[in-house]
Design a protein around this motif. Sequence first.
Motif, PDB file in Angstrom:
ATOM      1  N   LEU A 117      40.614  38.820  48.607  1.00  0.00           N
ATOM      2  CA  LEU A 117      40.249  38.087  47.321  1.00  0.00           C
ATOM      3  C   LEU A 117      41.556  36.788  47.133  1.00  0.00           C
ATOM      4  CD1 LEU A 117      38.431  37.376  44.941  1.00  0.00           C
ATOM      5  CD2 LEU A 117      39.807  39.033  43.586  1.00  0.00           C
ATOM      6  N   LEU A 118      42.634  37.154  47.234  1.00  0.00           N
ATOM      7  CA  LEU A 118      43.773  36.409  47.119  1.00  0.00           C
ATOM      8  C   LEU A 118      43.840  35.349  48.420  1.00  0.00           C
ATOM      9  CD1 LEU A 118      46.370  38.848  45.777  1.00  0.00           C
ATOM     10  CD2 LEU A 118      45.606  36.928  44.545  1.00  0.00           C
ATOM     11  N   HIS A 121      48.416  48.480  45.063  1.00  0.00           N
ATOM     12  CA  HIS A 121      49.566  48.672  44.237  1.00  0.00           C
ATOM     13  C   HIS A 121      50.627  47.738  44.284  1.00  0.00           C
ATOM     14  CE1 HIS A 121      50.769  50.359  48.137  1.00  0.00           C
ATOM     15  NE2 HIS A 121      51.904  50.415  47.575  1.00  0.00           N
ATOM     16  N   ASP A 122      50.629  47.168  45.571  1.00  0.00           N
ATOM     17  CA  ASP A 122      51.970  46.192  45.472  1.00  0.00           C
ATOM     18  C   ASP A 122      51.831  45.016  44.137  1.00  0.00           C
ATOM     19  OD1 ASP A 122      52.850  47.130  47.752  1.00  0.00           O
ATOM     20  OD2 ASP A 122      51.576  45.909  48.986  1.00  0.00           O
ATOM     21  N   LEU A 123      50.779  44.703  43.670  1.00  0.00           N
ATOM     22  CA  LEU A 123      50.365  43.692  42.833  1.00  0.00           C
ATOM     23  C   LEU A 123      50.956  44.046  41.435  1.00  0.00           C
ATOM     24  CD1 LEU A 123      46.799  42.620  43.832  1.00  0.00           C
ATOM     25  CD2 LEU A 123      48.961  41.447  44.259  1.00  0.00           C
ATOM     26  N   LEU A 182      53.543  40.876  40.379  1.00  0.00           N
ATOM     27  CA  LEU A 182      53.193  40.075  41.453  1.00  0.00           C
ATOM     28  C   LEU A 182      51.838  39.475  41.357  1.00  0.00           C
ATOM     29  CD1 LEU A 182      53.769  38.981  44.104  1.00  0.00           C
ATOM     30  CD2 LEU A 182      53.045  41.169  45.282  1.00  0.00           C
ATOM     31  N   GLY A 183      50.745  40.130  41.053  1.00  0.00           N
ATOM     32  CA  GLY A 183      49.490  39.823  40.793  1.00  0.00           C
ATOM     33  C   GLY A 183      49.345  38.605  39.789  1.00  0.00           C
ATOM     34  N   ILE A 237      48.033  34.800  40.775  1.00  0.00           N
ATOM     35  CA  ILE A 237      47.180  34.394  40.119  1.00  0.00           C
ATOM     36  C   ILE A 237      47.555  32.906  39.473  1.00  0.00           C
ATOM     37  CG2 ILE A 237      45.483  34.207  38.201  1.00  0.00           C
ATOM     38  CD1 ILE A 237      44.811  35.743  40.957  1.00  0.00           C
ATOM     39  N   SER A 238      49.050  32.765  38.932  1.00  0.00           N
ATOM     40  CA  SER A 238      49.551  31.639  38.304  1.00  0.00           C
ATOM     41  C   SER A 238      49.741  30.563  39.492  1.00  0.00           C
ATOM     42  CB  SER A 238      50.827  32.137  37.499  1.00  0.00           C
ATOM     43  OG  SER A 238      51.414  30.974  37.195  1.00  0.00           O
TER      44      SER A 238
END
Length: 168
Positions: free
Chosen positions: A6-7, A124-126, A140-141, A145-146
Motif C-alpha cells: 500500500l505504501l 509491526h515496523d510501522l 513510522l507509519g 503517511i505524512s
Amino acid sequence: MNSADLLADAFERVGEEVHAAVAGLSADELAVRLDSGANSIAWLVWHLTRVQDDHIADAAGTEQLWTSEGWAERFGLPFPPEATGYGHRSKDVAAVRADAELLTGYYDAVHENTLAFVRGLRDHDLDRIVDERWTPPVSLGVRLISVIADDLQHAGQAAFIRGTIRRR
C-alpha cells in the motif's frame, strides 16, 4: 495487499505526479512564480524530494542521498546541506533553479530508495516511534503517511502552476 504494498503504491502515485508536473518544461518555466511570494515548480519538486529524502533517511538510519550521492553539489544551491525548504522565504524560493532532468534525477533516486525501504517493512515496523519531539510521539507509519500527503499536496501545486504556464 499488505501495508508495504500500500505504501509503495502511494509513493508510486507521487512519482507519476512529479514527472507529469515537470515533463517538457524548460528551466525558465520550472522557475516561474505566479507572484513574488509564490513557490515555483522547481522549488516545490526540490522541496518535496528533500523532505522525503530527509525523512526516509532518518527512519532508515542512513545518510540522505542529497549528500551521499552528490546531489547537493549538482544543484549548487546557496543553502546548507541540511536545508529542506522549511522556513524558506521568497529569495530562497527564487534561488532554486534546475532543469527537469536534474529535478527528476534527484527525485527518482530518492523514490527508488524510498521504495526499497518501504517494501522491506512489516506491519509491526510501522508502530516504531521515529520522532519523540511531538505529542504524541510520531510512529513510522504516521511519518510515512505524512510524507505521502505532503508530497501529493506539493505535486498538486506544481501541476496547478504547470497548467497556468501552459495556458499563457
